[in-house]
Design a protein around this motif. Structure first.
Motif, PDB file in Angstrom:
ATOM      1  N   GLN A 185       0.809  -1.212   0.000  1.00  0.00           N
ATOM      2  CA  GLN A 185       0.000   0.000   0.000  1.00  0.00           C
ATOM      3  C   GLN A 185       0.846   1.267   0.000  1.00  0.00           C
ATOM      4  N   ASP A 186       2.156   1.130   0.264  1.00  0.00           N
ATOM      5  CA  ASP A 186       3.035   2.297   0.211  1.00  0.00           C
ATOM      6  C   ASP A 186       3.343   2.703  -1.226  1.00  0.00           C
ATOM      7  N   VAL A 187       3.069   1.813  -2.192  1.00  0.00           N
ATOM      8  CA  VAL A 187       3.289   2.153  -3.588  1.00  0.00           C
ATOM      9  C   VAL A 187       2.235   3.163  -4.011  1.00  0.00           C
ATOM     10  N   SER A 188       2.675   4.300  -4.522  1.00  0.00           N
ATOM     11  CA  SER A 188       1.751   5.367  -4.882  1.00  0.00           C
ATOM     12  C   SER A 188       0.903   4.952  -6.075  1.00  0.00           C
ATOM     13  N   THR A 189      -0.359   5.315  -6.043  1.00  0.00           N
ATOM     14  CA  THR A 189      -1.291   5.053  -7.133  1.00  0.00           C
ATOM     15  C   THR A 189      -1.902   6.361  -7.588  1.00  0.00           C
ATOM     16  N   ASP A 190      -2.305   6.393  -8.832  1.00  0.00           N
ATOM     17  CA  ASP A 190      -2.923   7.589  -9.399  1.00  0.00           C
ATOM     18  C   ASP A 190      -4.392   7.614  -9.007  1.00  0.00           C
ATOM     19  N   ALA A 191      -4.736   8.508  -8.060  1.00  0.00           N
ATOM     20  CA  ALA A 191      -6.113   8.571  -7.570  1.00  0.00           C
ATOM     21  C   ALA A 191      -7.066   9.116  -8.621  1.00  0.00           C
ATOM     22  N   THR A 192      -6.546   9.855  -9.610  1.00  0.00           N
ATOM     23  CA  THR A 192      -7.431  10.437 -10.613  1.00  0.00           C
ATOM     24  C   THR A 192      -8.040   9.369 -11.529  1.00  0.00           C
ATOM     25  N   GLN A 193      -7.396   8.191 -11.606  1.00  0.00           N
ATOM     26  CA  GLN A 193      -7.938   7.133 -12.449  1.00  0.00           C
ATOM     27  C   GLN A 193      -9.072   6.381 -11.769  1.00  0.00           C
ATOM     28  N   CYS A 194      -9.207   6.519 -10.459  1.00  0.00           N
ATOM     29  CA  CYS A 194     -10.254   5.820  -9.715  1.00  0.00           C
ATOM     30  C   CYS A 194     -11.466   6.739  -9.629  1.00  0.00           C
ATOM     31  N   SER A 195     -12.303   6.730 -10.640  1.00  0.00           N
ATOM     32  CA  SER A 195     -13.460   7.619 -10.689  1.00  0.00           C
ATOM     33  C   SER A 195     -14.613   6.989  -9.926  1.00  0.00           C
ATOM     34  N   THR A 196     -15.109   7.691  -8.924  1.00  0.00           N
ATOM     35  CA  THR A 196     -16.264   7.262  -8.142  1.00  0.00           C
ATOM     36  C   THR A 196     -17.205   8.441  -8.003  1.00  0.00           C
ATOM     37  N   ASP A 197     -18.421   8.146  -7.542  1.00  0.00           N
ATOM     38  CA  ASP A 197     -19.410   9.212  -7.423  1.00  0.00           C
ATOM     39  C   ASP A 197     -18.995  10.241  -6.385  1.00  0.00           C
ATOM     40  N   TYR A 198     -18.467   9.793  -5.243  1.00  0.00           N
ATOM     41  CA  TYR A 198     -18.066  10.760  -4.226  1.00  0.00           C
ATOM     42  C   TYR A 198     -16.812  11.524  -4.641  1.00  0.00           C
ATOM     43  N   ARG A 199     -15.916  10.877  -5.415  1.00  0.00           N
ATOM     44  CA  ARG A 199     -14.721  11.584  -5.873  1.00  0.00           C
ATOM     45  C   ARG A 199     -15.101  12.651  -6.904  1.00  0.00           C
ATOM     46  N   ASP A 200     -16.020  12.304  -7.799  1.00  0.00           N
ATOM     47  CA  ASP A 200     -16.461  13.279  -8.793  1.00  0.00           C
ATOM     48  C   ASP A 200     -17.193  14.444  -8.132  1.00  0.00           C
ATOM     49  N   ARG A 201     -18.036  14.151  -7.133  1.00  0.00           N
ATOM     50  CA  ARG A 201     -18.756  15.219  -6.449  1.00  0.00           C
ATOM     51  C   ARG A 201     -17.786  16.112  -5.667  1.00  0.00           C
ATOM     52  N   ASP A 202     -16.782  15.495  -5.041  1.00  0.00           N
ATOM     53  CA  ASP A 202     -15.778  16.285  -4.307  1.00  0.00           C
ATOM     54  C   ASP A 202     -15.040  17.235  -5.245  1.00  0.00           C
ATOM     55  N   LEU A 203     -14.664  16.733  -6.427  1.00  0.00           N
ATOM     56  CA  LEU A 203     -13.968  17.573  -7.393  1.00  0.00           C
ATOM     57  C   LEU A 203     -14.862  18.701  -7.891  1.00  0.00           C
ATOM     58  N   GLN A 204     -16.127  18.386  -8.132  1.00  0.00           N
ATOM     59  CA  GLN A 204     -17.061  19.390  -8.640  1.00  0.00           C
ATOM     60  C   GLN A 204     -17.314  20.495  -7.611  1.00  0.00           C
ATOM     61  N   MET A 205     -17.545  20.125  -6.357  1.00  0.00           N
ATOM     62  CA  MET A 205     -17.830  21.113  -5.326  1.00  0.00           C
ATOM     63  C   MET A 205     -16.599  21.963  -5.002  1.00  0.00           C
ATOM     64  N   LYS A 206     -15.414  21.355  -5.025  1.00  0.00           N
ATOM     65  CA  LYS A 206     -14.198  22.128  -4.771  1.00  0.00           C
ATOM     66  C   LYS A 206     -13.957  23.149  -5.880  1.00  0.00           C
ATOM     67  N   GLU A 207     -14.199  22.752  -7.135  1.00  0.00           N
ATOM     68  CA  GLU A 207     -14.007  23.678  -8.245  1.00  0.00           C
ATOM     69  C   GLU A 207     -15.030  24.812  -8.181  1.00  0.00           C
ATOM     70  N   LYS A 208     -16.257  24.488  -7.783  1.00  0.00           N
ATOM     71  CA  LYS A 208     -17.278  25.517  -7.639  1.00  0.00           C
ATOM     72  C   LYS A 208     -16.903  26.511  -6.548  1.00  0.00           C
ATOM     73  N   GLY A 209     -16.405  25.986  -5.415  1.00  0.00           N
ATOM     74  CA  GLY A 209     -15.979  26.867  -4.333  1.00  0.00           C
ATOM     75  C   GLY A 209     -14.783  27.714  -4.714  1.00  0.00           C
ATOM     76  N   ARG A 210     -13.865  27.146  -5.509  1.00  0.00           N
ATOM     77  CA  ARG A 210     -12.684  27.900  -5.922  1.00  0.00           C
ATOM     78  C   ARG A 210     -13.067  29.086  -6.799  1.00  0.00           C
ATOM     79  N   ILE A 211     -13.987  28.855  -7.741  1.00  0.00           N
ATOM     80  CA  ILE A 211     -14.417  29.924  -8.642  1.00  0.00           C
ATOM     81  C   ILE A 211     -15.087  31.045  -7.856  1.00  0.00           C
ATOM     82  N   THR A 212     -15.941  30.670  -6.899  1.00  0.00           N
ATOM     83  CA  THR A 212     -16.636  31.681  -6.092  1.00  0.00           C
ATOM     84  C   THR A 212     -15.655  32.496  -5.267  1.00  0.00           C
ATOM     85  N   GLU A 213     -14.708  31.821  -4.626  1.00  0.00           N
ATOM     86  CA  GLU A 213     -13.738  32.532  -3.799  1.00  0.00           C
ATOM     87  C   GLU A 213     -12.840  33.436  -4.645  1.00  0.00           C
ATOM     88  N   ASP A 214     -12.439  32.956  -5.823  1.00  0.00           N
ATOM     89  CA  ASP A 214     -11.590  33.776  -6.686  1.00  0.00           C
ATOM     90  C   ASP A 214     -12.315  35.039  -7.132  1.00  0.00           C
TER      91      ASP A 214
END
Length: 328
Positions: free
Chosen positions: A167-196
């Motif tokens: 488990q110490d071997v690094s893996t690319d988390a961006t390739q593991c697409s899940t519903d909660y990962r996609d929602r996390d990315l979407q909400m963070k990008e929305k918050g970033r745009i608003t704050e900027d």
């Protein structure tokens, strides 16, 4: 008789006391029948009240189990402990008196704990530190019966220890697409745009080698300038984190890029000191503040005031009408 394996973790658990130890302390051991995961609490008193408080600390993190298997100790058969479990919907399975084999799982774990404590006693080491080391290894070691580590069956993952593993071997988390990962990315990008937009953020043009002024982040008196007049040199930059160096004192500082103001040494042939002086004067004059600038414009060229606007009415006069109940 063998107990059937529960359908999921932390449903059926067993508890028992181990001690007293030479230090006068006791160990409260609670173990899960499904995963073999266990928690150990060190107590000075083994009253029903103290036992319930320690169990509550564990249950807050892991949730309340459905059943607890335990012996007939005085703290377990007390009215206080019985009411504590009833209020939380926990069923108590008390073993037959003088037959500890009925609670064999926790008794077997107590033997392993005693063995670890005997080794610590023989080596004259800190037994509490050795106990934590033992639990860390126990959580990450596959159990002989289930073939899985207790932490894997309990939490769905094997905890990381100081021993290297796959488990110490690094893996690319961006390739593991899940519903909660996609929602996390979407909400963070929305918050970033608003704050900027609210902060009016823009990319920093500061690069390594630039001459900059550093903002005085430490509060001073009212006459302290916004930026320190000492000219700094940018020696490193990673994202918004910038490292600047004071050439005179040799001190380096880590600051956010928003705390630095770039100096253009070649601006109209002026020197670095002249450019610094001009920027500080602009800061002190309030030219960077759009509110002060607008106020200055209004004061410098006030609009003429029309006398009619002062004496005239801003709205039609109200019609005064007598209430109908006084018309008779």
């Amino acid at each position: 008789m063998r107990r059937a394996l529960p359908e999921k973790p932390w449903v059926d658990v067993a508890i028992d006391f181990l001690g007293p130890l030479p230090s006068g302390e006791y160990l409260l051991v609670i173990i899960d029948y499904f995963s073999r995961y266990k928690e150990v609490e060190i107590l000075r008193k083994i009253t029903a009240n103290e036992t319930a408080e320690r169990l509550e600390k564990i249950f807050v993190r892991l949730g309340y189990p459905r059943t607890i298997t335990l012996d007939n100790g005085r703290q377990f058969v007390s009215t206080y402990f019985d009411q504590y479990c009833k209020q939380r919907g926990i069923i108590l399975n008390k073993t037959t008196p003088y037959w500890p084999q009925e609670n064999g799982l926790v008794e077997r774990q107590n033997r392993s704990l005693v063995k670890r404590l005997k080794i610590s006693q023989a080596l004259n080491s800190d037994w509490k530190a050795d106990l934590n080391t033992y639990l860390s290894m126990y959580y990450a070691t596959p159990h002989s019966t289930t073939g899985k580590t207790p932490s894997e069956l309990m939490f769905g993952r094997t905890i990381r220890t100081k021993i290297p593993s796959l488990q110490d071997v690094s893996t690319d988390a961006t390739q593991c697409s899940t519903d909660y990962r996609d929602r996390d990315l979407q909400m963070k990008e929305k918050g970033r745009i608003t704050e900027d937009q609210q902060r009016k953020a823009k990319p920093s043009d500061i690069v390594t080698g630039d001459k900059v002024l550093m903002k005085n982040v430490i509060p001073g008196n009212k006459l302290t300038p916004t930026f320190n007049p000492t000219v700094m040199t940018v020696v490193d930059k990673h994202g918004p984190r910038v490292t600047v160096l004071d050439q005179e004192s040799g001190r380096s500082f880590d600051r956010n890029s928003s705390h630095l103001k770039k100096i253009n040494d070649n601006r109209n042939g002026t020197s670095s000191n002249e450019a610094t002086s001009d920027m500080l004067q602009q800061e002190d004059a309030g030219l960077q503040d759009p509110i002060n600038e607008q106020v200055g414009k209004r004061v410098a060229s006030p609009e003429p005031i029309v006398e009619a606007e002062i004496t005239g009415r801003s709205r039609p006069q109200r019609v005064i009408k007598r209430p109908s109940r006084f018309m008779q």
